[in-house]
Design a protein around this motif. Sequence first.
Motif, PDB file in Angstrom:
ATOM      1  N   GLN A 184       0.823  -1.277  -0.049  1.00  0.00           N
ATOM      2  CA  GLN A 184       0.052  -0.162   0.105  1.00  0.00           C
ATOM      3  C   GLN A 184       0.999   1.037   0.070  1.00  0.00           C
ATOM      4  N   GLY A 185       0.676   2.152  -0.889  1.00  0.00           N
ATOM      5  CA  GLY A 185       1.556   3.583  -1.159  1.00  0.00           C
ATOM      6  C   GLY A 185       2.682   3.259  -1.659  1.00  0.00           C
ATOM      7  N   HIS A 186       3.192   2.093  -1.963  1.00  0.00           N
ATOM      8  CA  HIS A 186       4.542   2.149  -2.602  1.00  0.00           C
ATOM      9  C   HIS A 186       4.432   2.556  -4.116  1.00  0.00           C
ATOM     10  N   SER A 187       5.590   2.977  -4.632  1.00  0.00           N
ATOM     11  CA  SER A 187       5.664   3.591  -5.839  1.00  0.00           C
ATOM     12  C   SER A 187       5.923   2.560  -7.035  1.00  0.00           C
ATOM     13  N   VAL A 188       5.505   2.797  -8.074  1.00  0.00           N
ATOM     14  CA  VAL A 188       5.638   1.834  -9.234  1.00  0.00           C
ATOM     15  C   VAL A 188       5.946   2.799 -10.357  1.00  0.00           C
ATOM     16  N   ASP A 189       7.040   2.483 -10.941  1.00  0.00           N
ATOM     17  CA  ASP A 189       7.585   3.319 -12.014  1.00  0.00           C
ATOM     18  C   ASP A 189       7.108   2.386 -13.412  1.00  0.00           C
ATOM     19  N   ILE A 190       6.433   2.766 -14.224  1.00  0.00           N
ATOM     20  CA  ILE A 190       5.842   2.422 -15.302  1.00  0.00           C
ATOM     21  C   ILE A 190       6.282   3.341 -16.727  1.00  0.00           C
ATOM     22  N   THR A 191       6.886   2.494 -17.721  1.00  0.00           N
ATOM     23  CA  THR A 191       7.125   3.215 -18.980  1.00  0.00           C
ATOM     24  C   THR A 191       6.166   3.367 -19.794  1.00  0.00           C
ATOM     25  N   THR A 192       5.416   4.472 -20.117  1.00  0.00           N
ATOM     26  CA  THR A 192       4.370   4.441 -20.957  1.00  0.00           C
ATOM     27  C   THR A 192       4.772   5.145 -22.238  1.00  0.00           C
ATOM     28  N   ARG A 193       3.913   5.111 -23.189  1.00  0.00           N
ATOM     29  CA  ARG A 193       4.201   6.053 -24.684  1.00  0.00           C
ATOM     30  C   ARG A 193       4.513   7.406 -24.312  1.00  0.00           C
ATOM     31  N   PHE A 194       4.204   7.889 -23.073  1.00  0.00           N
ATOM     32  CA  PHE A 194       4.482   9.273 -22.780  1.00  0.00           C
ATOM     33  C   PHE A 194       5.817   9.486 -21.820  1.00  0.00           C
ATOM     34  N   GLY A 195       6.603   8.200 -21.759  1.00  0.00           N
ATOM     35  CA  GLY A 195       7.866   8.383 -20.887  1.00  0.00           C
ATOM     36  C   GLY A 195       7.588   7.721 -19.519  1.00  0.00           C
ATOM     37  N   LEU A 196       8.440   7.691 -18.800  1.00  0.00           N
ATOM     38  CA  LEU A 196       8.467   7.147 -17.356  1.00  0.00           C
ATOM     39  C   LEU A 196       7.220   7.837 -16.381  1.00  0.00           C
ATOM     40  N   ARG A 197       6.499   7.067 -15.991  1.00  0.00           N
ATOM     41  CA  ARG A 197       5.422   7.720 -14.930  1.00  0.00           C
ATOM     42  C   ARG A 197       5.840   6.941 -13.794  1.00  0.00           C
ATOM     43  N   THR A 198       5.541   7.740 -12.673  1.00  0.00           N
ATOM     44  CA  THR A 198       5.520   6.980 -11.324  1.00  0.00           C
ATOM     45  C   THR A 198       4.227   7.158 -10.732  1.00  0.00           C
ATOM     46  N   TYR A 199       3.644   5.925 -10.314  1.00  0.00           N
ATOM     47  CA  TYR A 199       2.295   5.873  -9.746  1.00  0.00           C
ATOM     48  C   TYR A 199       2.493   5.289  -8.427  1.00  0.00           C
ATOM     49  N   ASN A 200       1.503   5.156  -7.571  1.00  0.00           N
ATOM     50  CA  ASN A 200       1.411   4.750  -6.290  1.00  0.00           C
ATOM     51  C   ASN A 200       0.304   3.774  -6.075  1.00  0.00           C
ATOM     52  N   LEU A 201       0.623   2.438  -5.584  1.00  0.00           N
ATOM     53  CA  LEU A 201      -0.117   1.275  -5.354  1.00  0.00           C
ATOM     54  C   LEU A 201      -1.094   1.763  -4.136  1.00  0.00           C
ATOM     55  N   ASP A 202      -2.567   1.664  -4.618  1.00  0.00           N
ATOM     56  CA  ASP A 202      -3.375   2.037  -3.703  1.00  0.00           C
ATOM     57  C   ASP A 202      -4.541   0.661  -3.581  1.00  0.00           C
ATOM     58  N   TYR A 203      -5.362   0.562  -2.674  1.00  0.00           N
ATOM     59  CA  TYR A 203      -6.170  -0.475  -2.590  1.00  0.00           C
ATOM     60  C   TYR A 203      -7.420   0.265  -2.219  1.00  0.00           C
ATOM     61  N   VAL A 204      -8.767  -0.131  -2.889  1.00  0.00           N
ATOM     62  CA  VAL A 204     -10.311   0.384  -2.869  1.00  0.00           C
ATOM     63  C   VAL A 204     -10.911  -0.809  -2.554  1.00  0.00           C
ATOM     64  N   ARG A 205     -11.322  -1.015  -1.378  1.00  0.00           N
ATOM     65  CA  ARG A 205     -12.471  -2.278  -1.026  1.00  0.00           C
ATOM     66  C   ARG A 205     -11.839  -3.403  -1.381  1.00  0.00           C
ATOM     67  N   GLY A 206     -10.315  -3.502  -1.276  1.00  0.00           N
ATOM     68  CA  GLY A 206      -9.629  -4.928  -1.423  1.00  0.00           C
ATOM     69  C   GLY A 206      -9.149  -4.965  -2.821  1.00  0.00           C
ATOM     70  N   VAL A 207      -9.326  -3.962  -3.558  1.00  0.00           N
ATOM     71  CA  VAL A 207      -8.890  -4.233  -4.952  1.00  0.00           C
ATOM     72  C   VAL A 207      -7.628  -3.386  -5.021  1.00  0.00           C
ATOM     73  N   ALA A 208      -6.612  -3.739  -5.789  1.00  0.00           N
ATOM     74  CA  ALA A 208      -5.537  -3.125  -5.947  1.00  0.00           C
ATOM     75  C   ALA A 208      -5.484  -2.278  -7.547  1.00  0.00           C
ATOM     76  N   LEU A 209      -5.000  -1.100  -7.149  1.00  0.00           N
ATOM     77  CA  LEU A 209      -4.934   0.012  -8.680  1.00  0.00           C
ATOM     78  C   LEU A 209      -3.974   1.010  -8.409  1.00  0.00           C
ATOM     79  N   VAL A 210      -3.476   1.521  -9.341  1.00  0.00           N
ATOM     80  CA  VAL A 210      -2.370   2.490  -9.418  1.00  0.00           C
ATOM     81  C   VAL A 210      -2.916   3.930  -9.706  1.00  0.00           C
TER      82      VAL A 210
END
Length: 194
Positions: free
Chosen positions: A61-87
């Motif tokens: 929860q809250g950890h950073s995830v670096d993902i390369t996209t077509r727009f370059g490197l993006r940093t997202y945070n891992l979060d949970y909503v009602r038990g489901v992970a998303l960034v």
Amino acid sequence: MIDPERTLVALDAFAERLEAAAQRGATVLLGTGHPHRLLGFYAALADALSAAGCTVLSPAQGHSVDITTRFGLRTYNLDYVRGVALVREPAAPSSGRATGAHTHSPLPVRVALAAAAEAGGPLPELVIGDHGWVCGAGQLGFEAIGLADTDDPALFVGEAEGVVSVVVPLDDAVRSDYYLPLTRYVLNRACLSQ
């Protein structure tokens, strides 16, 4: 075009895996790369599995995830909503809000699984989700089941290769409330309706 018969067969297999997980009180991890559309579906599964005695994990929860996209490197945070992970974008509000970023990356599930392993806590017996959540978990040897849009072959290839257990073909870009009948069907077939 989506063959409704194939979708029903896959939904039944998906429900069988859920029912088996619930019967043994399995540890599960749920995640989505389509939080705007599919969060409600996965959250209903998380609620039902938890009520059946399963442990629904939320590692990293809250950890950073670096993902390369077509727009370059993006940093997202891992979060949970009602038990489901998303960034979500680091500047986006969190704490239970459904807003999240669309991604097909396997990196969020890898971060979550690595954090669970490093903490010495339980690892999931079943990973449920879509896109990178399912493929990434399956590639690491975890049983994984999920939903897949028919225009994105990754999960179907994973299923054909034996890395993904069940893939349900559907359109993952319709309004979120259109998945309510799908949710009811799966929960009823898995004997998890409340």
